[in-house]
Design an enzyme around this catalytic site. Structure first.
Site, PDB file in Angstrom:
ATOM      1  N   CYS A   1     -17.615 -11.214 -13.769  1.00  0.00           N
ATOM      2  CA  CYS A   1     -17.508 -11.605 -15.169  1.00  0.00           C
ATOM      3  C   CYS A   1     -17.544 -10.392 -16.088  1.00  0.00           C
ATOM      4  CB  CYS A   1     -18.663 -12.515 -15.545  1.00  0.00           C
ATOM      5  SG  CYS A   1     -18.790 -13.966 -14.511  1.00  0.00           S
TER       6      CYS A   1
ATOM      7  N   ARG B   1     -11.818  -6.066 -13.098  1.00  0.00           N
ATOM      8  CA  ARG B   1     -13.073  -6.439 -12.437  1.00  0.00           C
ATOM      9  C   ARG B   1     -12.895  -7.693 -11.575  1.00  0.00           C
ATOM     10  NH1 ARG B   1     -17.847  -4.408 -15.276  1.00  0.00           N
ATOM     11  NH2 ARG B   1     -18.944  -6.255 -14.582  1.00  0.00           N
TER      12      ARG B   1
ATOM     13  N   TRP C   1     -15.742 -15.049 -13.401  1.00  0.00           N
ATOM     14  CA  TRP C   1     -15.517 -15.052 -11.950  1.00  0.00           C
ATOM     15  C   TRP C   1     -16.451 -16.132 -11.427  1.00  0.00           C
ATOM     16  CZ3 TRP C   1     -18.386 -13.836  -7.461  1.00  0.00           C
ATOM     17  CH2 TRP C   1     -17.632 -13.564  -6.305  1.00  0.00           C
TER      18      TRP C   1
ATOM     19  N   ASN D   1     -22.964 -13.280 -18.254  1.00  0.00           N
ATOM     20  CA  ASN D   1     -22.709 -12.721 -16.915  1.00  0.00           C
ATOM     21  C   ASN D   1     -23.994 -12.849 -16.111  1.00  0.00           C
ATOM     22  OD1 ASN D   1     -20.286 -11.883 -17.851  1.00  0.00           O
ATOM     23  ND2 ASN D   1     -20.680  -9.700 -17.684  1.00  0.00           N
ATOM     24  N   GLY D   2     -23.876 -13.132 -14.842  1.00  0.00           N
ATOM     25  CA  GLY D   2     -25.069 -13.216 -13.998  1.00  0.00           C
ATOM     26  C   GLY D   2     -25.244 -14.628 -13.458  1.00  0.00           C
TER      27      GLY D   2
ATOM     28  N   GLU E   1     -12.589   0.891   7.491  1.00  0.00           N
ATOM     29  CA  GLU E   1     -12.109   0.936   6.101  1.00  0.00           C
ATOM     30  C   GLU E   1     -10.621   0.556   6.037  1.00  0.00           C
ATOM     31  OE1 GLU E   1     -13.043   0.916   3.214  1.00  0.00           O
ATOM     32  OE2 GLU E   1     -11.517   1.848   1.974  1.00  0.00           O
TER      33      GLU E   1
ATOM     34  N   LYS F   1      -9.100  -2.511   3.855  1.00  0.00           N
ATOM     35  CA  LYS F   1      -8.043  -2.352   2.845  1.00  0.00           C
ATOM     36  C   LYS F   1      -6.927  -3.349   3.101  1.00  0.00           C
ATOM     37  CE  LYS F   1      -9.573  -0.704   0.326  1.00  0.00           C
ATOM     38  NZ  LYS F   1     -10.862  -0.075   0.303  1.00  0.00           N
TER      39      LYS F   1
ATOM     40  N   GLU G   1      -8.003  -6.965   2.322  1.00  0.00           N
ATOM     41  CA  GLU G   1      -8.257  -7.174   0.889  1.00  0.00           C
ATOM     42  C   GLU G   1      -6.987  -7.398   0.088  1.00  0.00           C
ATOM     43  OE1 GLU G   1     -11.877  -4.759  -0.984  1.00  0.00           O
ATOM     44  OE2 GLU G   1     -10.469  -3.498   0.081  1.00  0.00           O
TER      45      GLU G   1
ATOM     46  N   HIS H   1     -14.842  -4.372  25.646  1.00  0.00           N
ATOM     47  CA  HIS H   1     -16.021  -5.242  25.704  1.00  0.00           C
ATOM     48  C   HIS H   1     -15.769  -6.579  25.017  1.00  0.00           C
ATOM     49  CE1 HIS H   1     -18.277  -1.987  27.436  1.00  0.00           C
ATOM     50  NE2 HIS H   1     -17.945  -1.198  26.429  1.00  0.00           N
TER      51      HIS H   1
ATOM     52  N   LYS I   1     -14.230  -6.341  -8.861  1.00  0.00           N
ATOM     53  CA  LYS I   1     -14.398  -4.895  -8.725  1.00  0.00           C
ATOM     54  C   LYS I   1     -15.859  -4.510  -8.617  1.00  0.00           C
ATOM     55  CE  LYS I   1     -13.097  -0.631  -8.609  1.00  0.00           C
ATOM     56  NZ  LYS I   1     -12.640  -0.193  -7.268  1.00  0.00           N
TER      57      LYS I   1
HETATM   58  C1  F6R Z   1     -13.386  -2.464  -1.175  1.00  0.00           C
HETATM   59  C2  F6R Z   1     -14.302  -2.498  -2.285  1.00  0.00           C
HETATM   60  C3  F6R Z   1     -15.651  -3.082  -2.066  1.00  0.00           C
HETATM   61  C4  F6R Z   1     -16.700  -2.167  -2.694  1.00  0.00           C
HETATM   62  C5  F6R Z   1     -18.089  -2.816  -2.611  1.00  0.00           C
HETATM   63  C6  F6R Z   1     -19.169  -1.893  -3.146  1.00  0.00           C
HETATM   64  O1  F6R Z   1     -12.145  -1.957  -1.521  1.00  0.00           O
HETATM   65  O2  F6R Z   1     -13.986  -2.049  -3.352  1.00  0.00           O
HETATM   66  O3  F6R Z   1     -15.903  -3.303  -0.738  1.00  0.00           O
HETATM   67  O4  F6R Z   1     -16.684  -0.945  -2.016  1.00  0.00           O
HETATM   68  O5  F6R Z   1     -18.097  -3.997  -3.357  1.00  0.00           O
HETATM   69  O6  F6R Z   1     -18.916  -1.532  -4.463  1.00  0.00           O
HETATM   70  P1  F6R Z   1     -19.618  -0.288  -5.116  1.00  0.00           P
HETATM   71  O7  F6R Z   1     -19.147   0.931  -4.431  1.00  0.00           O
HETATM   72  O8  F6R Z   1     -19.210  -0.335  -6.556  1.00  0.00           O
HETATM   73  O9  F6R Z   1     -21.092  -0.475  -4.945  1.00  0.00           O
END
Ligand code: F6R
Length: 607
Positions: A2, A27, A73, A99-100, A480, A484, A487, A503, A602
């Site tokens: 949010c 976000r 959100w 927010n929250g 990672e 990616k 996502e 395994h 985000k």
């Molecule tokens: C993946 C991504 C998330 C963040 C995670 C932690 O592309 O962006 O997995 O890495 O939500 O976010 P931060 O680094 O802001 O604590």
């Protein structure tokens, strides 16, 4: 997650709010709304969908110079127009955005319904406006302060009352809120990007603080009515850094920015004379650094994978036992905190709730916790016991890219410092420094030469399942890469240590499940080649990310993504960039929303 924007000033509030909300789009959100006050009445427009959908229904004659806006959100209640913010009380005199999460909202709601209140949404947020109404006796900030004592949970709130239609009251507990100070105009926002176009002068609210703004004044208070004198800070970012700068997507821009963003994380932190590094923000004497017996890194998502690279380097090169833990798991497991352990929390946003709460728990138990963060002034750097900024500049695309490579850069420098204090020779330290300093140029090479990679991504875009496989330092890069891909393309991908597939996961291998192997020219290369052969023997398609000059690999696999040769410890950088591009091109081919993938946010400010 949010987002909140609030505005008091001479401009048309609806425009300032819509523009601010647009900047918060990154976000992640699913509905949005604004409320503007004009001549003692409130006009609200809200709906599910994007800001452009909201803009379509905002009347052009929506005049008024004070207002609040929100991107939602969904947590409590589906994505509907009714559940979008702002929310009113029964009398429609009070309006707010939140927010929250209010954890005890059901108990409060039940009581309010019994007292005759009518609710129009399924949200937890709506109980707050009703509660404020029951406690309001002519002063909104007093009513809000009394309200928050009844709430259990987290909140960043912006609230207006018809009695004082040119005033906004904000409060923060667990969800970020920043006050922007302009010329005869004031702003409230959950994130500075929403107001950067108007002012760079900000005050970050701490938890349990209240702010009251009008066009030409602001006051901040604690929860005990004490007025606070808070420091005005200057935002170090420019507007052009949060714009696309000729790229079609933020993610593409951010992938391409990495040579510069990595350099910014290195500059001033390597010491060629001493073959070591320097990280001033650690706030620790050499003697204290020498006394560290263990390092624990705590983070979520991509930052967790960067932490894994860090732990591997610290243990294998600096010879300090090091581990990485998911922040969401740390808080509730009653962690053992030891005085000679140094804790690092890693967070791009500096606001991730899981990581923030884990940090607080470690601190409560006496742990020394240092932050590795990007967003200056965010909560983790403010509350940690010291730390290092990665200086990536704003990362707007939901999928993290440049933050990862800058986070690992900080770990490389940390490793260099700690290793040189222990066992690493001058010559080996020097090789590490020059290896690190050569990374930006090598990434430029990969970026300049990504045409073939794009063709490979397009070729494989019809597959629905992928395995990403790497070993040693590159195991976390495989994780990672898989993250990616899932996502932003919504393709199912799993990351494993390539040694681990026998395994279990090897059962998944067939001609429809390609594997992407990371093949650096390091000590583990031959073992990875054996793992590739195990997959090929089961008719699995294999793409390898391999080092130029590896003549054998081409004859073993189906496709190769070439990377330049480097110092053997630098391959996480050179492996991850092609994986970011692979996911990006795949998502483009599948016509996905690259910058704002479905369901994702985000900065994840709820647990
Ligand atoms: C993946 C991504 C998330 C963040 C995670 C932690 O592309 O962006 O997995 O890495 O939500 O976010 P931060 O680094 O802001 O604590």
């Amino acid at each position: 997650m949010c987002g909140i924007v609030g505005y008091c000033g001479p401009k048309k509030a609806s425009e300032v709010l819509l523009e601010g909300l647009k900047r918060l789009e990154y976000r992640g959100y699913d509905s949005a709304g604004i409320c503007v006050s004009h001549k003692g009445s409130f006009e609200t427009v809200k709906r599910k969908g994007k800001i452009k959908d909201l803009r379509e229904i905002v009347p052009s004659n929506m005049v008024g110079n004070t207002g609040i806006g929100h991107t939602r959100w969904a947590t409590h209640g589906e994505v509907t127009d009714e559940n979008a913010h702002p929310h009113y009380d029964d009398s429609e005199k009070i309006v707010l955005v939140h927010n929250g999460i209010i954890e005890n909202y059901q108990v409060i709601k039940k009581r309010l319904i019994a007292e005759g209140h009518t609710f129009l949404s399924d949200t937890d947020s709506e109980v707050i406006s009703h509660l404020v109404a029951t406690l309001y006796k002519g002063n909104l900030e007093v009513a809000l302060r009394e309200t928050v004592f009844l709430l259990k949970g987290t909140y960043g709130l912006a609230v207006m009352h018809k009695d004082n239609p040119d005033k906004i009251v904000g409060v923060r507990n667990g969800s970020p809120l920043v006050l922007g100070i302009g010329e005869n105009e004031m702003f409230l926002a959950s994130d500075v990007t929403a107001i950067l176009a108007h002012t760079k002068q900000v005050i970050y609210l701490e938890d349990k603080e209240i702010v009251v703004i009008t066009a030409d004044s602001y006051k901040t208070f604690d929860f005990h009515e004490q007025e606070l004198q808070k420091k005005i800070e200057n935002i170090g970012w420019d507007l052009d850094q949060i714009e696309k700068d000729g790229y079609e997507f933020f993610m593409e821009k951010e992938i391409n920015e990495q040579p510069e963003s990595i350099l910014r994380a290195i500059i001033g932190r390597t010491d060629v004379d001493g073959a070591t590094g320097h990280l001033g923000g650690l706030n620790m004497t050499p003697a204290e650094l020498l006394n560290i017996k263990r390092i624990q890194i705590v983070a979520a998502g991509t930052s967790y994978y960067a932490g894994m690279v860090g732990a591997y380097l610290l243990e294998s090169i600096a010879r300090i036992p090091a581990s990485t833990e998911l922040s969401s798991e740390v808080r509730y497991k009653n962690p053992v905190v030891q005085p000679d352990t140094l804790y690092f929390v890693v967070s791009q946003s500096g606001e991730t709730a899981d990581t923030l709460y884990a940090m607080r728990e470690l601190q409560r138990k006496g742990g020394r916790v240092l932050g590795i963060c990007n967003v200056v002034g965010s909560t983790i750097p403010r509350e940690s016991d010291g730390g290092v900024y990665i200086h990536s500049g704003p990362e707007i695309a939901v999928a993290s890219t440049k933050a990862f490579t800058s986070q690992i850069t900080v770990f490389y420098i940390l490793t260099l410092i700690l290793a040189r204090m222990r066992h690493l020779s001058y010559e080996a330290g020097l090789r590490l420094v020059s290896g690190l300093e050569s990374v930006p140029e090598k990434i430029k090479e990969i970026l300049a030469d990504s045409g073939e990679l794009k063709k490979i991504a397009v070729k494989y875009s019809k597959y629905e399942n992928f395995l990403f496989l790497g070993r040693g330092l590159n195991y976390s890069v495989a994780l990672e890469g898989a993250l990616k891909l899932k996502e932003i393309s919504y393709i199912h991908a799993e990351g494993y240590s390539s040694a681990e597939i026998k395994h279990g996961p090897i059962a998944l291998i067939n001609e429809n499940t390609p594997s992407l192997f990371l093949v650096p020219d390091d000590d583990l290369r031959d073992k990875v080649i054996n793992n590739i052969k195990e997959v090929k023997a089961r008719k699995g398609k294999v793409i390898a990310v391999a080092v130029k000059g590896d003549d054998e690999i081409e004859s073993i696999v189906d496709d190769v993504i070439w990377i330049p040769k480097a110092h053997s410890l630098m391959y996480p950088y050179l492996m991850v960039v092609p994986l970011q591009l692979f996911a990006f091109y795949m998502a483009l081919e599948l016509d996905r929303d690259v910058d704002q993938p479905r369901n994702l946010a985000k900065s994840v400010t709820v647990e």
